[in-house]
Design a protein around this motif. Sequence first.
Motif, mmCIF file in Angstrom:
data_model
loop_
_atom_site.group_PDB
_atom_site.id
_atom_site.type_symbol
_atom_site.label_atom_id
_atom_site.label_comp_id
_atom_site.label_asym_id
_atom_site.label_seq_id
_atom_site.Cartn_x
_atom_site.Cartn_y
_atom_site.Cartn_z
ATOM 1 N N ILE A 63 0.869 -1.175 0.000
ATOM 2 C CA ILE A 63 0.000 0.000 0.000
ATOM 3 C C ILE A 63 0.905 1.223 0.000
ATOM 4 C CG2 ILE A 63 -0.223 0.081 2.512
ATOM 5 C CD1 ILE A 63 -3.160 0.954 2.061
ATOM 6 N N SER A 64 0.436 2.299 -0.566
ATOM 7 C CA SER A 64 1.238 3.513 -0.656
ATOM 8 C C SER A 64 1.499 4.097 0.735
ATOM 9 C CB SER A 64 0.496 4.533 -1.509
ATOM 10 O OG SER A 64 1.112 5.786 -1.435
ATOM 11 N N PRO A 65 2.722 4.568 1.001
ATOM 12 C CA PRO A 65 3.000 5.156 2.316
ATOM 13 C C PRO A 65 2.183 6.424 2.582
ATOM 14 C CG PRO A 65 4.913 5.370 0.867
ATOM 15 C CD PRO A 65 3.934 4.491 0.172
ATOM 16 N N TYR A 66 1.778 7.131 1.536
ATOM 17 C CA TYR A 66 0.961 8.325 1.722
ATOM 18 C C TYR A 66 -0.395 7.968 2.334
ATOM 19 C CZ TYR A 66 4.399 10.062 -1.581
ATOM 20 O OH TYR A 66 5.568 10.376 -2.199
ATOM 21 N N LYS A 67 -0.972 6.874 1.885
ATOM 22 C CA LYS A 67 -2.267 6.441 2.401
ATOM 23 C C LYS A 67 -2.150 5.968 3.844
ATOM 24 C CE LYS A 67 -3.929 5.045 -2.138
ATOM 25 N NZ LYS A 67 -4.386 3.934 -2.974
ATOM 26 N N ALA A 86 -5.944 1.021 4.806
ATOM 27 C CA ALA A 86 -4.668 1.013 5.525
ATOM 28 C C ALA A 86 -4.843 0.650 7.000
ATOM 29 C CB ALA A 86 -3.996 2.373 5.406
ATOM 30 N N CYS A 87 -6.069 0.698 7.501
ATOM 31 C CA CYS A 87 -6.308 0.428 8.921
ATOM 32 C C CYS A 87 -5.989 -1.016 9.294
ATOM 33 C CB CYS A 87 -7.755 0.734 9.285
ATOM 34 S SG CYS A 87 -8.132 2.486 9.224
ATOM 35 N N GLU A 88 -6.230 -1.953 8.386
ATOM 36 C CA GLU A 88 -6.018 -3.369 8.704
ATOM 37 C C GLU A 88 -4.552 -3.699 9.003
ATOM 38 O OE1 GLU A 88 -6.695 -7.698 6.599
ATOM 39 O OE2 GLU A 88 -7.862 -5.991 5.898
ATOM 40 N N PRO A 89 -3.590 -3.333 8.130
ATOM 41 C CA PRO A 89 -2.198 -3.621 8.491
ATOM 42 C C PRO A 89 -1.699 -2.814 9.683
ATOM 43 C CG PRO A 89 -2.307 -2.491 6.375
ATOM 44 C CD PRO A 89 -3.698 -2.826 6.764
ATOM 45 N N ILE A 90 -2.196 -1.582 9.863
ATOM 46 C CA ILE A 90 -1.785 -0.773 11.014
ATOM 47 C C ILE A 90 -2.288 -1.401 12.299
ATOM 48 C CG2 ILE A 90 -2.084 1.463 12.153
ATOM 49 C CD1 ILE A 90 -2.124 2.725 9.368
ATOM 50 N N LEU A 91 -3.513 -1.893 12.283
ATOM 51 C CA LEU A 91 -4.087 -2.561 13.457
ATOM 52 C C LEU A 91 -3.275 -3.794 13.822
ATOM 53 C CD1 LEU A 91 -6.527 -2.333 15.360
ATOM 54 C CD2 LEU A 91 -7.808 -3.736 13.787
ATOM 55 N N ALA A 148 5.466 5.650 8.616
ATOM 56 C CA ALA A 148 5.530 4.742 7.471
ATOM 57 C C ALA A 148 6.638 5.209 6.542
ATOM 58 C CB ALA A 148 4.198 4.723 6.731
ATOM 59 N N ASP A 149 7.596 4.343 6.311
ATOM 60 C CA ASP A 149 8.684 4.634 5.382
ATOM 61 C C ASP A 149 8.384 3.982 4.044
ATOM 62 O OD1 ASP A 149 10.166 5.984 7.330
ATOM 63 O OD2 ASP A 149 10.999 4.100 8.071
ATOM 64 N N GLN A 150 8.953 4.545 2.995
ATOM 65 C CA GLN A 150 8.739 3.980 1.663
ATOM 66 C C GLN A 150 9.585 2.734 1.470
ATOM 67 O OE1 GLN A 150 9.107 6.828 -1.435
ATOM 68 N NE2 GLN A 150 8.691 5.366 -3.064
ATOM 69 N N GLY A 151 8.983 1.698 0.913
ATOM 70 C CA GLY A 151 9.692 0.471 0.594
ATOM 71 C C GLY A 151 10.010 0.431 -0.890
ATOM 72 N N PRO A 152 10.456 -0.697 -1.380
ATOM 73 C CA PRO A 152 10.747 -0.806 -2.815
ATOM 74 C C PRO A 152 9.470 -0.721 -3.648
ATOM 75 C CG PRO A 152 11.001 -2.931 -1.741
ATOM 76 C CD PRO A 152 10.775 -1.932 -0.657
ATOM 77 N N VAL A 153 9.616 -0.239 -4.861
ATOM 78 C CA VAL A 153 8.472 -0.076 -5.759
ATOM 79 C C VAL A 153 8.480 -1.210 -6.778
ATOM 80 C CG1 VAL A 153 7.406 1.433 -7.467
ATOM 81 C CG2 VAL A 153 8.498 2.414 -5.459
ATOM 82 N N THR A 178 5.306 0.039 -2.085
ATOM 83 C CA THR A 178 5.222 -0.700 -0.828
ATOM 84 C C THR A 178 5.699 0.226 0.279
ATOM 85 O OG1 THR A 178 7.451 -1.607 -0.989
ATOM 86 C CG2 THR A 178 5.685 -2.908 -1.967
ATOM 87 N N CYS A 179 5.426 -0.157 1.533
ATOM 88 C CA CYS A 179 5.866 0.657 2.653
ATOM 89 C C CYS A 179 6.207 -0.223 3.845
ATOM 90 C CB CYS A 179 4.819 1.694 3.035
ATOM 91 S SG CYS A 179 3.333 1.032 3.783
ATOM 92 N N HIS A 180 6.958 0.362 4.771
ATOM 93 C CA HIS A 180 7.309 -0.278 6.032
ATOM 94 C C HIS A 180 6.626 0.525 7.141
ATOM 95 C CE1 HIS A 180 10.209 -2.289 3.569
ATOM 96 N NE2 HIS A 180 11.039 -1.269 3.504
ATOM 97 N N ILE A 181 5.751 -0.138 7.906
ATOM 98 C CA ILE A 181 5.002 0.539 8.967
ATOM 99 C C ILE A 181 5.670 0.231 10.306
ATOM 100 C CG2 ILE A 181 2.767 0.764 10.107
ATOM 101 C CD1 ILE A 181 1.513 -0.344 7.492
ATOM 102 N N THR A 182 5.970 1.286 11.079
ATOM 103 C CA THR A 182 6.568 1.133 12.403
ATOM 104 C C THR A 182 5.673 1.799 13.432
ATOM 105 O OG1 THR A 182 8.765 1.216 11.416
ATOM 106 C CG2 THR A 182 8.630 1.541 13.796
ATOM 107 N N VAL A 183 5.337 1.060 14.496
ATOM 108 C CA VAL A 183 4.557 1.600 15.599
ATOM 109 C C VAL A 183 5.306 1.312 16.887
ATOM 110 C CG1 VAL A 183 2.388 1.444 16.885
ATOM 111 C CG2 VAL A 183 2.347 1.309 14.407
#
Length: 120
Positions: free
Chosen positions: A18-22, A49-54, A82-87, A106-111
């Motif tokens: 998913i896009s890091p902007y979203k 985007a809520c599902e992977p963040i959850l 969220a950092d940008q991953g490879p495209v 793609t993106c890398h989500i960190t919480v």
Amino acid sequence: MATDTTTEVKAIARYIRISPYKVRRVLDQIRGRSYREALIILEFMPYGACEPILKVLRSAAANAEHNAGLDRGDLVISQAYADQGPVLKRFQPRAQGRAYQIRKPTCHITVAVSAGATAE
């Protein structure tokens, strides 16, 4: 062993399609809130985007409870980004033998969560 009040425990989900902007649009809503409040917000937001963040948030809470001995009820989201991953680059055929490039980000989500009201 005394628990430090500035202890941060984090969880990372990498290569999420998913896009890091979203993702950042949703993360801005939960940053600095309590764990329970963030769960409620993510359950009822209408974004994909809520599902992977959850999933990452629940993982961070489980890490805090299991590895650092913190209580889930006292957790506050101290960092969420969220950092940008490879495209992934794909091509769509077009008229007259041409090709149109499609970029699938793609993106890398960190919480990161911490105990108490130490979040800014």
